[in-house]
Motif scaffolding. Sequence first.
Motif, PDB file in Angstrom:
ATOM      1  N   ALA A   1      40.354  43.959  31.081  1.00 55.23           N
ATOM      2  CA  ALA A   1      39.964  43.766  32.478  1.00 55.23           C
ATOM      3  C   ALA A   1      40.649  44.736  33.433  1.00 55.23           C
ATOM      4  O   ALA A   1      40.879  44.409  34.593  1.00 55.23           O
ATOM      5  N   GLY A   2      40.982  45.917  32.969  1.00 59.09           N
ATOM      6  CA  GLY A   2      41.492  46.947  33.856  1.00 59.09           C
ATOM      7  C   GLY A   2      42.722  46.525  34.645  1.00 59.09           C
ATOM      8  O   GLY A   2      43.736  46.113  34.081  1.00 59.09           O
ATOM      9  N   GLN A   3      42.615  46.612  35.978  1.00 57.54           N
ATOM     10  CA  GLN A   3      43.748  46.306  36.842  1.00 57.54           C
ATOM     11  C   GLN A   3      44.191  44.847  36.714  1.00 57.54           C
ATOM     12  O   GLN A   3      45.374  44.540  36.896  1.00 57.54           O
TER      13      GLN A   3
ATOM     14  N   ARG B   1      23.498  43.510  44.467  1.00 58.48           N
ATOM     15  CA  ARG B   1      24.366  43.670  43.307  1.00 58.48           C
ATOM     16  C   ARG B   1      24.365  45.121  42.854  1.00 58.48           C
ATOM     17  O   ARG B   1      23.312  45.757  42.770  1.00 58.48           O
ATOM     18  N   THR B   2      25.549  45.652  42.561  1.00 58.05           N
ATOM     19  CA  THR B   2      25.670  46.983  41.985  1.00 58.05           C
ATOM     20  C   THR B   2      26.144  46.845  40.543  1.00 58.05           C
ATOM     21  O   THR B   2      26.838  45.888  40.193  1.00 58.05           O
ATOM     22  N   SER B   3      25.816  47.782  39.712  1.00 61.45           N
ATOM     23  CA  SER B   3      26.291  47.782  38.332  1.00 61.45           C
ATOM     24  C   SER B   3      27.707  48.346  38.289  1.00 61.45           C
ATOM     25  O   SER B   3      28.155  49.037  39.219  1.00 61.45           O
ATOM     26  N   SER B   4      28.408  48.066  37.212  1.00 61.46           N
ATOM     27  CA  SER B   4      29.755  48.619  37.071  1.00 61.46           C
ATOM     28  C   SER B   4      29.702  50.140  36.991  1.00 61.46           C
ATOM     29  O   SER B   4      30.622  50.830  37.457  1.00 61.46           O
ATOM     30  N   ALA B   5      28.624  50.686  36.441  1.00 57.58           N
ATOM     31  CA  ALA B   5      28.488  52.140  36.369  1.00 57.58           C
ATOM     32  C   ALA B   5      28.342  52.737  37.772  1.00 57.58           C
ATOM     33  O   ALA B   5      28.943  53.773  38.087  1.00 57.58           O
ATOM     34  N   GLU B   6      27.544  52.082  38.624  1.00 53.53           N
ATOM     35  CA  GLU B   6      27.404  52.550  40.008  1.00 53.53           C
ATOM     36  C   GLU B   6      28.737  52.443  40.745  1.00 53.53           C
ATOM     37  O   GLU B   6      29.113  53.340  41.515  1.00 53.53           O
ATOM     38  N   TYR B   7      29.420  51.333  40.515  1.00 50.11           N
ATOM     39  CA  TYR B   7      30.726  51.118  41.156  1.00 50.11           C
ATOM     40  C   TYR B   7      31.699  52.206  40.745  1.00 50.11           C
ATOM     41  O   TYR B   7      32.384  52.804  41.579  1.00 50.11           O
TER      42      TYR B   7
ATOM     43  N   ALA C   1      35.955  49.320  36.919  1.00 52.07           N
ATOM     44  CA  ALA C   1      34.658  49.005  36.316  1.00 52.07           C
ATOM     45  C   ALA C   1      34.838  47.999  35.178  1.00 52.07           C
ATOM     46  O   ALA C   1      34.056  47.046  35.039  1.00 52.07           O
ATOM     47  N   ASP C   2      35.861  48.198  34.368  1.00 49.07           N
ATOM     48  CA  ASP C   2      36.161  47.232  33.307  1.00 49.07           C
ATOM     49  C   ASP C   2      36.500  45.868  33.900  1.00 49.07           C
ATOM     50  O   ASP C   2      36.139  44.823  33.345  1.00 49.07           O
ATOM     51  N   MET C   3      37.194  45.877  35.021  1.00 52.24           N
ATOM     52  CA  MET C   3      37.570  44.634  35.677  1.00 52.24           C
ATOM     53  C   MET C   3      36.334  43.843  36.094  1.00 52.24           C
ATOM     54  O   MET C   3      36.227  42.640  35.826  1.00 52.24           O
TER      55      MET C   3
ATOM     56  N   ASP D   1      32.486  39.415  35.368  1.00 49.85           N
ATOM     57  CA  ASP D   1      31.109  38.947  35.265  1.00 49.85           C
ATOM     58  C   ASP D   1      30.864  38.246  33.930  1.00 49.85           C
ATOM     59  O   ASP D   1      30.148  37.245  33.859  1.00 49.85           O
ATOM     60  N   ALA D   2      31.497  38.734  32.874  1.00 49.98           N
ATOM     61  CA  ALA D   2      31.263  38.165  31.548  1.00 49.98           C
ATOM     62  C   ALA D   2      32.040  36.877  31.332  1.00 49.98           C
ATOM     63  O   ALA D   2      31.556  35.938  30.679  1.00 49.98           O
ATOM     64  N   GLN D   3      33.261  36.811  31.861  1.00 48.15           N
ATOM     65  CA  GLN D   3      34.146  35.695  31.559  1.00 48.15           C
ATOM     66  C   GLN D   3      34.296  34.691  32.701  1.00 48.15           C
ATOM     67  O   GLN D   3      34.748  33.571  32.481  1.00 48.15           O
ATOM     68  N   GLY D   4      33.942  35.103  33.916  1.00 48.05           N
ATOM     69  CA  GLY D   4      33.826  34.161  35.017  1.00 48.05           C
ATOM     70  C   GLY D   4      35.082  33.450  35.448  1.00 48.05           C
ATOM     71  O   GLY D   4      35.019  32.344  35.981  1.00 48.05           O
TER      72      GLY D   4
END
Length: 296
Positions: free
Chosen positions: A120-122, A231-237, A255-257, A262-265
């Motif tokens: 999850a990045g940061q 909504r923006t995608s992580s790639a756009e972000y 982006a990983d964050m 989104d996946a783990q909520g």
Amino acid sequence: MIVVTTPTGQIGAQVLTGLLDAPGTAPAVRVIARDPARLPADVRARVEVVAGSHAHPAVLKEACAGADRVFWLVPPTPGAASVDGHFRDFTEPLRDVVGGDGIRRVVGVSTLGRGVAENAGQISASLAMDETIAAMDVYYRALCPPFLMENLLHQVEAIRRTGMFFLATTEDRILRTCATGDVAATAVRLLLDDAWTGTEDVPLVGPDDLTPLGMAEVLSEVLGRPIRFRRTSSAEYRASLVGFGASEAWARGLADMVDSLDAQGYYGADAASTPEAAPTTFRRWCEEVLRPAVVA
């Protein structure tokens, strides 16, 4: 003596004000500031100032001499070459100033997601920071908010011009929020209390159960004009962050964050509200903070 890091930052500045305005005799406060000139003149007159970054061992050691408590926040640095390395560079110097006759209590800003967040990045780096500090000879309180409402201040211009705000999250999933003022108030309370011991997380989850679409409704009502969520995608972000000058590593971490969120909520409906510690509603924050920024 209380040491405050990031005293001109969004949370640190509020912590500093809260300490200096605390009822009774104001505590002795020392701050670490990269640019002391950014401190208001009346604040500089009431605190000791050590110039520099708390990632530098000599600066941290000077600032913590004779102190027993520290407010700890690793500042975001979009140009950092490594997310994990950035958090380690700030945290490792703490080892030399805690324990014994040194710092006994650390109040740090972290995040929800312990035991859940993966890749999850940061967020992962922040949780690893907690584990590092908890293993030191020090008492520690990790302040754990979800999405900070003040993140939307980065979109004031977009809200003003386009009537839209953007998040990389599902439109109908609850997104728990917290105001930085509530984080700061909790930090001040803990810094002024010399009775607590051990290591604990302090969840700071606001009273709302809004989805991004629900947030758009509140924004529309407060601003008196239609505001839409996109909504923006992580790639756009990630691409937008790089476009604004962030390093590839920092942008990839964020982006990983958002993918992990989104996946783990873990900023979602399962996160129980803590209204006694984080009472600010999203509507109140919009009325008091966002609306003045948009109409300014």
